[in-house]
Write an enzyme that holds these catalytic residues in place. Sequence first.
Site, PDB file in Angstrom:
ATOM      1  N   SER A 144     -64.173  -2.085  -5.056  1.00  0.00           N
ATOM      2  CA  SER A 144     -62.722  -1.526  -5.025  1.00  0.00           C
ATOM      3  C   SER A 144     -62.403  -1.357  -6.535  1.00  0.00           C
ATOM      4  O   SER A 144     -63.034  -0.602  -7.305  1.00  0.00           O
ATOM      5  CB  SER A 144     -61.985  -2.745  -4.348  1.00  0.00           C
ATOM      6  OG  SER A 144     -60.614  -2.160  -4.082  1.00  0.00           O
ATOM      7  N   ASP A 179     -63.637   2.068   6.535  1.00  0.00           N
ATOM      8  CA  ASP A 179     -62.819   1.751   5.379  1.00  0.00           C
ATOM      9  C   ASP A 179     -61.302   2.180   5.703  1.00  0.00           C
ATOM     10  O   ASP A 179     -60.914   3.255   5.634  1.00  0.00           O
ATOM     11  CB  ASP A 179     -63.225   2.203   3.993  1.00  0.00           C
ATOM     12  CG  ASP A 179     -62.674   1.706   2.923  1.00  0.00           C
ATOM     13  OD1 ASP A 179     -61.364   0.994   2.985  1.00  0.00           O
ATOM     14  OD2 ASP A 179     -63.081   1.391   1.849  1.00  0.00           O
ATOM     15  N   HIS A 197     -63.519  -2.354   4.316  1.00  0.00           N
ATOM     16  CA  HIS A 197     -63.375  -1.976   2.726  1.00  0.00           C
ATOM     17  C   HIS A 197     -64.158  -3.011   1.660  1.00  0.00           C
ATOM     18  O   HIS A 197     -64.365  -2.844   0.711  1.00  0.00           O
ATOM     19  CB  HIS A 197     -61.842  -2.240   2.255  1.00  0.00           C
ATOM     20  CG  HIS A 197     -61.573  -1.840   0.816  1.00  0.00           C
ATOM     21  ND1 HIS A 197     -61.595  -0.558   0.351  1.00  0.00           N
ATOM     22  CD2 HIS A 197     -60.915  -2.578  -0.014  1.00  0.00           C
ATOM     23  CE1 HIS A 197     -61.341  -0.701  -0.874  1.00  0.00           C
ATOM     24  NE2 HIS A 197     -60.984  -1.908  -1.158  1.00  0.00           N
TER      25      HIS A 197
END
Length: 352
Positions: free
Chosen positions: A159, A283, A311
């Site tokens: 991320s 995601d 995610h």
Amino acid sequence: MPLLLASSPSPLPLRACLKVLASAEVGAGGGFPAFLPREIERIRDGPTIRLAKRIERVPVQTGFSKSPIPSSCVRPLKQQQNGDPVVLLHGFDSSCLEWRYTYPLLEEAGLEAWAVDVLGWGFSNLETRPPGDVASKREHLYQFWRSYIRRPMVLVGPSLGAAVAIDFTVNYPEAVSKLIFLSASVYAEGTRDMSRVPKFIPYAGVSLLKSLPLRLLATLLAFHKIPGGPAGFFDRAQIARLHCLLPWWEDATVDFMLNGGYNVINQINQVKKKCLIIWGEEDGIISNKQAYRLHQELPDAVLRQIGQCGHIPHVEKPREVTKHVLDFLRTESEIAEKAKQGSSLPSTVGTL
């Protein structure tokens, strides 16, 4: 915690969540580092408990702090002489506990794995309130690497940790051998100019950020499927907010926001390392269309997608992530070994 950028799926029944909250008991016993919030003792997840007990603080001296910063990390049981160390970062407003399921698998596979908390998040001691801007985070990671790792590393960024990794690699290319990204958040343009915003506004936003209702919502958004029913769902939300309970968390997060955050869009094409991109096909935070864009913009990258995964692949699908990482690193080592063998052949080989 991932940024909330998508609509929420149907939540678990509120009554079930409240029942779990009301019945939560101390489930881990002693053995935790004294600097962790007491709420760690309410976590029931075994891998989280085991990794939390291995978190330690090591001193990191930086140019922006008079005294060393006690910096939180999980370090390998044994450092190796061969093979690049694998250094695991985490996402926005998170901690090394993101790696609770994948870290043991990497270690079992024989890798030298480090899970490092980015300055301003995680469980470091920030009592002196060091700055939380991008440049400080970068220098802190570099000084950590220089003090404890001292060899080119495979830097892993999930991320927003992917933006941390790109910014670090462009500035300190000698410290990085390869890069691995998971659901990379690298196309955000940072926070808007907040220099004229009264400070009580970002503090109010940050206070909301650590609230249990928002963490529950973020947990719903981050995962394609959450095992364990309401208890597992609630446990994951609690794990994600543990670091927010440290007394300096709000100051560090507000400072990061006021200083603009990460914007690495123009740095992506400066990355000259071999890269692995891993993305969850489901995601709900960052579209996997960005996986293809990143794959095209990086000059030397491999893309692998994981089905039925949201995610945070290293939490939701740890075995698949581990396999992709090992395949990527094994391929690289095999190429290097073949090149080495080829260079050692007698000069007469291949001649008539």
